[in-house]
Design a protein around this motif. Structure first.
Motif, PDB file in Angstrom:
ATOM      1  N   GLU A 128       6.559  20.591  35.486  1.00 21.79           N
ATOM      2  CA  GLU A 128       5.355  21.073  34.817  1.00 21.79           C
ATOM      3  C   GLU A 128       5.502  22.532  34.408  1.00 21.79           C
ATOM      4  OE1 GLU A 128       0.493  20.916  35.402  1.00 21.79           O
ATOM      5  OE2 GLU A 128       1.835  20.376  37.054  1.00 21.79           O
ATOM      6  N   TYR A 129       6.162  23.322  35.258  1.00 19.18           N
ATOM      7  CA  TYR A 129       6.399  24.721  34.915  1.00 19.18           C
ATOM      8  C   TYR A 129       7.284  24.826  33.668  1.00 19.18           C
ATOM      9  CZ  TYR A 129       8.401  29.401  35.010  1.00 19.18           C
ATOM     10  OH  TYR A 129       8.824  30.650  34.655  1.00 19.18           O
ATOM     11  N   ALA A 181       7.382  29.740  29.577  1.00 24.31           N
ATOM     12  CA  ALA A 181       8.284  30.299  28.567  1.00 24.31           C
ATOM     13  C   ALA A 181       9.715  30.418  29.079  1.00 24.31           C
ATOM     14  CB  ALA A 181       7.779  31.682  28.152  1.00 24.31           C
ATOM     15  N   TYR A 182       9.940  30.212  30.379  1.00 22.14           N
ATOM     16  CA  TYR A 182      11.275  30.391  30.956  1.00 22.14           C
ATOM     17  C   TYR A 182      11.934  29.044  31.228  1.00 22.14           C
ATOM     18  CZ  TYR A 182       9.705  35.196  31.662  1.00 22.14           C
ATOM     19  OH  TYR A 182       9.224  36.456  31.457  1.00 22.14           O
ATOM     20  N   LYS A 183      13.245  29.023  31.174  1.00 25.96           N
ATOM     21  CA  LYS A 183      14.011  27.808  31.417  1.00 25.96           C
ATOM     22  C   LYS A 183      14.708  27.896  32.768  1.00 25.96           C
ATOM     23  CE  LYS A 183      14.865  26.781  26.539  1.00 25.96           C
ATOM     24  NZ  LYS A 183      13.913  25.666  26.527  1.00 25.96           N
ATOM     25  N   ALA A 184      15.086  26.736  33.278  1.00 29.75           N
ATOM     26  CA  ALA A 184      15.885  26.692  34.499  1.00 29.75           C
ATOM     27  C   ALA A 184      17.310  27.097  34.158  1.00 29.75           C
ATOM     28  CB  ALA A 184      15.853  25.295  35.089  1.00 29.75           C
ATOM     29  N   SER A 192      17.500  21.936  30.819  1.00 25.83           N
ATOM     30  CA  SER A 192      16.195  22.446  31.226  1.00 25.83           C
ATOM     31  C   SER A 192      15.101  21.856  30.337  1.00 25.83           C
ATOM     32  CB  SER A 192      16.173  23.972  31.131  1.00 25.83           C
ATOM     33  OG  SER A 192      14.903  24.482  31.460  1.00 25.83           O
ATOM     34  N   GLU A 193      15.359  21.844  29.042  1.00 24.18           N
ATOM     35  CA  GLU A 193      14.390  21.262  28.115  1.00 24.18           C
ATOM     36  C   GLU A 193      14.249  19.764  28.352  1.00 24.18           C
ATOM     37  OE1 GLU A 193      13.348  21.252  23.320  1.00 24.18           O
ATOM     38  OE2 GLU A 193      15.242  22.108  24.043  1.00 24.18           O
ATOM     39  N   GLY A 194      15.360  19.122  28.744  1.00 23.05           N
ATOM     40  CA  GLY A 194      15.318  17.696  29.032  1.00 23.05           C
ATOM     41  C   GLY A 194      14.390  17.368  30.192  1.00 23.05           C
ATOM     42  N   ILE A 195      14.361  18.246  31.208  1.00 24.04           N
ATOM     43  CA  ILE A 195      13.445  18.038  32.341  1.00 24.04           C
ATOM     44  C   ILE A 195      11.999  18.122  31.858  1.00 24.04           C
ATOM     45  CG2 ILE A 195      12.667  18.949  34.560  1.00 24.04           C
ATOM     46  CD1 ILE A 195      15.523  20.013  34.974  1.00 24.04           C
ATOM     47  N   ALA A 196      11.713  19.146  31.028  1.00 26.68           N
ATOM     48  CA  ALA A 196      10.357  19.315  30.508  1.00 26.68           C
ATOM     49  C   ALA A 196       9.947  18.135  29.631  1.00 26.68           C
ATOM     50  CB  ALA A 196      10.267  20.623  29.719  1.00 26.68           C
TER      51      ALA A 196
END
Length: 295
Positions: A216-217, A222-225, A246-250
């Motif tokens: 969810e974060y 605005a920040y990525k893992a 990171s975008e894939g998780i979101a």
């Protein structure tokens, strides 16, 4: 000496007895009428509550009407006529509630279907073996062989268990470390810790509940893992998280969340359809109030 009673006195007493009977006869209905019209706070309160039920139905506040009907039945068990009349009112309230809510759910269903179609275009379906259910992976983060190196991968379930487990976070520590813990670091320095049961000590799946805060974060922030640390009973290992991963998780979380909303909306619509039919059947069979007789 025998003394005779004057006849006029006998007639006088007979007249009094007759008058007393007339007075008593006339007094009884009057007393009953007074008793019937005597103020009864409980009855008056029940009638007032019944009036609020009618007002709520007329205002199309159907949920409020149902709550008030429940209150009347619970608080005034002796008001049999009023309670009997609530059967038809309850049916009308549930009918109105269903008719009002179904269009709203239709809008939600249409919006979810459009969003799912849009998001699905960014995913690719994977099924490593026939014995495993298929899942979807974000195209930009799809690796040829996830088992070949350390990393994490968000997967959207499409099999029969999708309703219960809409998505998972697959993790690979790169080697057998007795994996029990995953720590993800984001570009702003934030850290998210997830615990997982040990499978083979190297690879595991993080449940949606454990991964929800991180996902969810990433979906809203605005920040990525950037990095992930795997910890286990036999040691630790680390891996980089690419911007695409990171975008894939979101994206996976968003797609799975939209899928869940669609499942829930469809189930609720089906329930309301049944409720509508039951309400109409009850309204057709409910006793009608007796018409008032002219005086």
């Amino acid at each position: 000496t025998l003394r005779l009673r004057p006849l006029r006195n006998i007639h006088h007493h007979r007249h009094l007895n007759t008058m007393q009977k007339i007075v008593i006869t006339l007094a009884i209905p009057a007393l009953v009428a007074c008793a019937c019209h005597r103020t009864d706070p409980q009855h008056e309160a029940a009638v007032a509550l019944d009036g609020r039920i009618d007002s709520a139905i007329n205002a199309k506040s159907y949920a409020e009407a149902i709550t008030l009907i429940d209150s009347l039945n619970h608080a005034y068990p002796l008001e049999l006529e009023l309670r009997k009349a609530t059967g038809l009112k309850r049916a009308k309230a549930y009918e109105g509630l269903s008719i009002t809510e179904i269009p709203r759910l239709d809008s939600t269903i249409t919006a979810c279907q459009a969003r799912i179609l849009e998001l699905t275009a960014e995913f690719v379906t994977r099924q490593p073996s026939a014995s495993l259910p298929p899942y979807m992976v974000y195209k930009a983060a799809a690796k040829g062989d996830f088992a070949a190196s350390a990393g994490i991968q968000a997967r959207v379930n499409t099999g029969e268990d999708a309703k219960d487990t809409p998505w998972t976070l697959a993790v690979n520590a790169g080697r057998n470390i007795g994996l029990t813990r995953i720590d993800v670091e984001c570009a702003n320095g934030g850290r998210y810790t997830m615990l997982t049961p040990v499978t083979d000590g190297q690879m595991a799946s993080v449940s949606p509940e454990s991964a929800a805060d991180l996902a969810e974060y990433l979906a809203n922030g605005a920040y990525k893992a950037t990095n992930v640390t795997f910890t286990g009973s036999k040691g630790t290992s680390r891996a980089k998280i690419t911007p695409a991963e990171s975008e894939g998780i979101a994206k996976a979380w968003t797609l799975a969340d939209t899928n869940s909303k669609l499942f829930n909306a469809l189930a609720e619509r089906e329930r309301l359809e049944r409720q509508l039919q039951i309400a109409r059947d009850q309204a057709a069979n409910a006793p009608r109030p007796k018409p008032e007789q002219p005086e």
